[in-house]
Design a protein around this motif. Structure first.
Motif, PDB file in Angstrom:
ATOM      1  N   GLN A   2      14.127   6.704 -10.012  1.00 54.24           N
ATOM      2  CA  GLN A   2      13.150   6.839  -8.916  1.00 54.24           C
ATOM      3  C   GLN A   2      12.928   5.532  -8.165  1.00 54.24           C
ATOM      4  OE1 GLN A   2      11.510   9.743  -8.167  1.00 54.24           O
ATOM      5  NE2 GLN A   2      12.636  10.765  -9.786  1.00 54.24           N
ATOM      6  N   GLY A   3      13.430   4.425  -8.705  1.00 54.88           N
ATOM      7  CA  GLY A   3      13.106   3.121  -8.118  1.00 54.88           C
ATOM      8  C   GLY A   3      11.648   2.763  -8.399  1.00 54.88           C
TER       9      GLY A   3
ATOM     10  N   ASN B  26       0.847  -1.188   0.000  1.00 60.17           N
ATOM     11  CA  ASN B  26       0.000   0.000   0.000  1.00 60.17           C
ATOM     12  C   ASN B  26       0.883   1.238   0.000  1.00 60.17           C
ATOM     13  OD1 ASN B  26      -2.311  -1.554   0.141  1.00 60.17           O
ATOM     14  ND2 ASN B  26      -2.106  -1.751   2.357  1.00 60.17           N
ATOM     15  N   GLY B  27       0.296   2.330  -0.441  1.00 62.92           N
ATOM     16  CA  GLY B  27       1.028   3.592  -0.359  1.00 62.92           C
ATOM     17  C   GLY B  27       1.844   3.908  -1.592  1.00 62.92           C
ATOM     18  N   ASN B  28       1.796   3.042  -2.607  1.00 59.84           N
ATOM     19  CA  ASN B  28       2.499   3.375  -3.851  1.00 59.84           C
ATOM     20  C   ASN B  28       1.746   4.475  -4.588  1.00 59.84           C
ATOM     21  OD1 ASN B  28       4.775   1.624  -4.000  1.00 59.84           O
ATOM     22  ND2 ASN B  28       3.366  -0.091  -4.322  1.00 59.84           N
ATOM     23  N   LYS B  29       2.509   5.384  -5.175  1.00 60.03           N
ATOM     24  CA  LYS B  29       1.887   6.426  -5.999  1.00 60.03           C
ATOM     25  C   LYS B  29       1.728   5.847  -7.401  1.00 60.03           C
ATOM     26  CE  LYS B  29       0.649  10.742  -6.614  1.00 60.03           C
ATOM     27  NZ  LYS B  29      -0.366  11.418  -5.841  1.00 60.03           N
ATOM     28  N   ILE B  30       0.492   5.831  -7.888  1.00 59.75           N
ATOM     29  CA  ILE B  30       0.180   5.167  -9.158  1.00 59.75           C
ATOM     30  C   ILE B  30       0.060   6.212 -10.268  1.00 59.75           C
ATOM     31  CG2 ILE B  30      -1.453   3.583 -10.295  1.00 59.75           C
ATOM     32  CD1 ILE B  30      -0.340   2.411  -7.668  1.00 59.75           C
TER      33      ILE B  30
ATOM     34  N   GLY C 195       1.420  13.400 -28.928  1.00 55.82           N
ATOM     35  CA  GLY C 195       1.388  12.143 -29.677  1.00 55.82           C
ATOM     36  C   GLY C 195       0.796  11.010 -28.850  1.00 55.82           C
ATOM     37  N   PHE C 196       0.010  11.352 -27.833  1.00 57.42           N
ATOM     38  CA  PHE C 196      -0.629  10.372 -26.950  1.00 57.42           C
ATOM     39  C   PHE C 196       0.389   9.547 -26.164  1.00 57.42           C
ATOM     40  CE2 PHE C 196      -3.573  11.283 -30.431  1.00 57.42           C
ATOM     41  CZ  PHE C 196      -4.676  11.754 -29.720  1.00 57.42           C
ATOM     42  N   VAL C 197       1.561  10.144 -25.948  1.00 58.60           N
ATOM     43  CA  VAL C 197       2.573   9.537 -25.061  1.00 58.60           C
ATOM     44  C   VAL C 197       2.825  10.570 -23.954  1.00 58.60           C
ATOM     45  CG1 VAL C 197       4.932   8.642 -24.872  1.00 58.60           C
ATOM     46  CG2 VAL C 197       3.624   8.282 -26.980  1.00 58.60           C
ATOM     47  N   PRO C 198       2.641  10.182 -22.690  1.00 61.90           N
ATOM     48  CA  PRO C 198       2.683  11.190 -21.620  1.00 61.90           C
ATOM     49  C   PRO C 198       4.082  11.724 -21.358  1.00 61.90           C
ATOM     50  CG  PRO C 198       2.510   8.990 -20.681  1.00 61.90           C
ATOM     51  CD  PRO C 198       2.407   8.823 -22.174  1.00 61.90           C
ATOM     52  N   GLU C 199       4.103  12.934 -20.789  1.00 63.71           N
ATOM     53  CA  GLU C 199       5.368  13.516 -20.336  1.00 63.71           C
ATOM     54  C   GLU C 199       5.803  12.812 -19.056  1.00 63.71           C
ATOM     55  OE1 GLU C 199       2.838  15.862 -21.286  1.00 63.71           O
ATOM     56  OE2 GLU C 199       3.851  16.321 -23.184  1.00 63.71           O
ATOM     57  N   ILE C 200       7.098  12.821 -18.814  1.00 69.48           N
ATOM     58  CA  ILE C 200       7.650  12.248 -17.568  1.00 69.48           C
ATOM     59  C   ILE C 200       7.162  13.111 -16.391  1.00 69.48           C
ATOM     60  CG2 ILE C 200       9.824  11.788 -16.331  1.00 69.48           C
ATOM     61  CD1 ILE C 200       9.685  10.094 -18.847  1.00 69.48           C
ATOM     62  N   PRO C 201       6.657  12.481 -15.324  1.00 68.65           N
ATOM     63  CA  PRO C 201       6.140  13.280 -14.200  1.00 68.65           C
ATOM     64  C   PRO C 201       7.243  14.125 -13.546  1.00 68.65           C
ATOM     65  CG  PRO C 201       5.607  10.942 -13.930  1.00 68.65           C
ATOM     66  CD  PRO C 201       6.524  11.038 -15.099  1.00 68.65           C
ATOM     67  N   GLN C 202       6.836  15.273 -13.025  1.00 69.81           N
ATOM     68  CA  GLN C 202       7.775  16.134 -12.302  1.00 69.81           C
ATOM     69  C   GLN C 202       7.969  15.589 -10.887  1.00 69.81           C
ATOM     70  OE1 GLN C 202       9.439  18.709 -13.710  1.00 69.81           O
ATOM     71  NE2 GLN C 202       8.441  17.963 -15.572  1.00 69.81           N
ATOM     72  N   GLU C 203       6.968  14.861 -10.403  1.00 69.09           N
ATOM     73  CA  GLU C 203       7.051  14.330  -9.044  1.00 69.09           C
ATOM     74  C   GLU C 203       7.431  12.847  -9.068  1.00 69.09           C
ATOM     75  OE1 GLU C 203       2.632  15.026  -9.293  1.00 69.09           O
ATOM     76  OE2 GLU C 203       2.707  13.525  -7.704  1.00 69.09           O
ATOM     77  N   ARG C 204       7.641  12.276  -7.859  1.00 67.07           N
ATOM     78  CA  ARG C 204       7.978  10.859  -7.783  1.00 67.07           C
ATOM     79  C   ARG C 204       6.710  10.011  -7.876  1.00 67.07           C
ATOM     80  NH1 ARG C 204       7.947   6.836  -4.197  1.00 67.07           N
ATOM     81  NH2 ARG C 204       6.934   8.162  -2.654  1.00 67.07           N
ATOM     82  N   VAL C 205       6.724   8.998  -8.737  1.00 70.45           N
ATOM     83  CA  VAL C 205       5.640   8.009  -8.751  1.00 70.45           C
ATOM     84  C   VAL C 205       6.290   6.633  -8.615  1.00 70.45           C
ATOM     85  CG1 VAL C 205       4.053   9.419 -10.139  1.00 70.45           C
ATOM     86  CG2 VAL C 205       5.609   7.851 -11.285  1.00 70.45           C
TER      87      VAL C 205
ATOM     88  N   HIS D 189      -2.021   9.635 -10.064  1.00 61.24           N
ATOM     89  CA  HIS D 189      -1.356  10.673 -10.852  1.00 61.24           C
ATOM     90  C   HIS D 189      -1.747  10.442 -12.320  1.00 61.24           C
ATOM     91  CE1 HIS D 189       1.783  13.487 -12.049  1.00 61.24           C
ATOM     92  NE2 HIS D 189       2.037  12.636 -13.032  1.00 61.24           N
ATOM     93  N   TYR D 190      -2.649  11.270 -12.816  1.00 54.21           N
ATOM     94  CA  TYR D 190      -3.104  11.126 -14.208  1.00 54.21           C
ATOM     95  C   TYR D 190      -2.131  11.826 -15.151  1.00 54.21           C
ATOM     96  CZ  TYR D 190      -7.537   9.287 -12.543  1.00 54.21           C
ATOM     97  OH  TYR D 190      -8.505   8.502 -11.953  1.00 54.21           O
ATOM     98  N   MET D 191      -1.820  11.158 -16.252  1.00 53.91           N
ATOM     99  CA  MET D 191      -0.872  11.716 -17.228  1.00 53.91           C
ATOM    100  C   MET D 191      -1.635  11.936 -18.545  1.00 53.91           C
ATOM    101  SD  MET D 191       2.410   9.274 -16.433  1.00 53.91           S
ATOM    102  CE  MET D 191       1.621   7.732 -16.902  1.00 53.91           C
TER     103      MET D 191
END
Ligand code: MLT
Length: 411
Positions: A210-211, A123-127, A169-179, A160-162
């Motif tokens: 980020q692991g 539990n507690g993983n950022k998805i 091009g329907f490929v998400p940007e790399i998140p600025q935060e840790r996921v 975390h919605y991307m």
């Protein structure tokens, strides 16, 4: 009194495809004269017969089960060695990708595996999830208690919605935060987009820093026509340390009703336990399967193995060609009407912008009532899917020709 899993109460409405089924049934019941005329391009379900190589192998396996000398009961929970080896060779090692036989886990579907995989994560993983998205990734995280409640537009707190749109091009940007867990599906369902090698390299490098772990759904890899597009996340250096790959025989071998798929869990893949110690996930998934699953029947695994024979490969190729020709026709028909069209070049889904002033469920109703064609409304895949609809290329040639005519006559 027994307590239920409250997380299920957070789920918004029905699962997309049963909801579409419900609306279609309502239409058919109230318009019986049109029911036979309806063409279904909604759910991505195959229409063409099972390859002969698979049928022959399945029949021979059934006959084996009919004799004492060759009868088999329970098989290995992770899948028979013959199939694990055929997959590791045919899908990976023959293409220069290093995957060991026992890193392949045979299953009854990628839908099941992408949901079940959450059993081995805490539990507690950022998805992190793309928007639009195959709804299974979202709903299974809700069921597992990895989210809060949904807001009015259906987005769940904690995910975390991307956003994926034409501009990226329907490929998400790399998140600025840790996921921690990242769901990527390429070729993409629903948009039909693909991710380039450079884009996947960025994701792998982010995940390693980020692991984080990438849950890579490659169920549609067989539809890739452009040789420069990676078919597997393991084509990217370092991916064995940060990715699980899901693949299926549903769409390439026509196995949606037969049921067979597999998941690759590399032995190097690690996650942290509650003491912060790094541990391998491979034995956990193996243990999970041994406890909760008895694999797929022997005849089905023999049928899947047969898809890797020369005859099987040729038949798979013909099936892919068939569906991709459909996709091409659907793309052209939508373009001719003047709609913006995406996907359908390396994937069996065509993603189309709705005409102005009509939203995606409005488009669904219009297509159902006026064209007698079932499509999938983009909003069913997430907020960013609003304003689009998806047409599945899984159909017969003649049905696709009719759909193209009806599209042109309706819009
Ligand atoms: C779809 O239409 O998105 C797919 O058929 C769903 C699936 O494969 O489960």
């Amino acid at each position: 009194m027994a307590k239920l899993n409250n997380n299920y109460l957070k789920l918004k409405a029905g699962y997309l495809f049963p909801e579409i089924g419900r609306r279609v049934k309502l239409f058919s019941d109230s318009n019986p004269e049109n029911a036979d005329n309806l063409i279904r391009c909604g759910i991505g379900d195959v229409t063409e017969p099972l390859p002969l190589a698979a049928r022959d192998a399945m029949k021979a396996a059934v006959d084996e089960l009919g004799h004492h000398e060759t009868f088999r009961g329970y098989g290995p929970e992770q899948g028979y060695d013959f199939l694990r080896a055929a997959i590791a060779d045919g899908d990976y090692r023959d293409n220069g990708i290093s995957v060991e036989d026992d890193e392949i886990f045979v299953s009854d579907g990628s839908k099941c595996d992408t949901g079940n995989i959450l059993d081995i994560f805490g539990n507690g993983n950022k998805i992190a999830i793309t928007d639009p998205v195959y709804p299974v990734y979202v709903d299974t995280n809700v069921m597992a208690g990895n989210t809060g409640e949904a807001n009015e537009s259906g987005a769940y707190e904690g995910i975390h919605y991307m956003p994926c749109h034409a501009e990226n091009g329907f490929v998400p940007e790399i998140p600025q935060e840790r996921v921690d867990l990242i769901y990527l599906c390429y070729p993409n369902n629903p948009t039909g987009a693909t991710a380039t090698r450079e884009q996947l390299e960025k994701w792998v490098s982010y995940a390693r820093e980020q692991g984080a772990i990438i849950l890579y759904d490659a169920a549609y890899q067989a539809f890739i026509q452009d040789q420069s597009v990676p078919r597997s996340i393991y084509e990217i250096d370092g991916a064995r340390e940060c990715a699980i790959e899901f693949r299926s025989f549903s769409k390439n071998g026509g196995f949606t009703g037969v049921r067979c798929a597999f998941t690759v869990v590399p032995k190097e893949l690690m996650a942290e336990d509650e003491n912060g110690e790094r541990r391998s996930l491979h034995p956990l998934w193996s243990r999970r399967q041994s406890t909760k699953f008895n694999s797929v029947s022997y005849p089905v695994q023999k049928a899947a193995e047969a898809l890797y024979s020369d005859a099987g490969k040729n038949e798979v190729k013909s099936l892919i060609t068939h569906y991709m020709e459909n996709a091409k026709k659907l793309r052209s028909a939508c373009s001719e009407i003047g709609l913006s069209v995406y996907g359908g070049e390396n994937a069996p889904y065509v993603w189309v912008a709705c005409p102005e002033s009509i939203d995606s469920w409005g488009m669904f109703d219009k297509m159902l009532n006026e064209a007698k064609v079932v499509i999938t409304p983009g909003a069913g895949f997430g907020e960013a899917g609003e304003g689009f609809f998806r047409i599945s290329a899984f159909n017969s040639k003649s049905n696709v020709d009719t759909v193209c005519e009806r599209l042109k006559a309706t819009l």
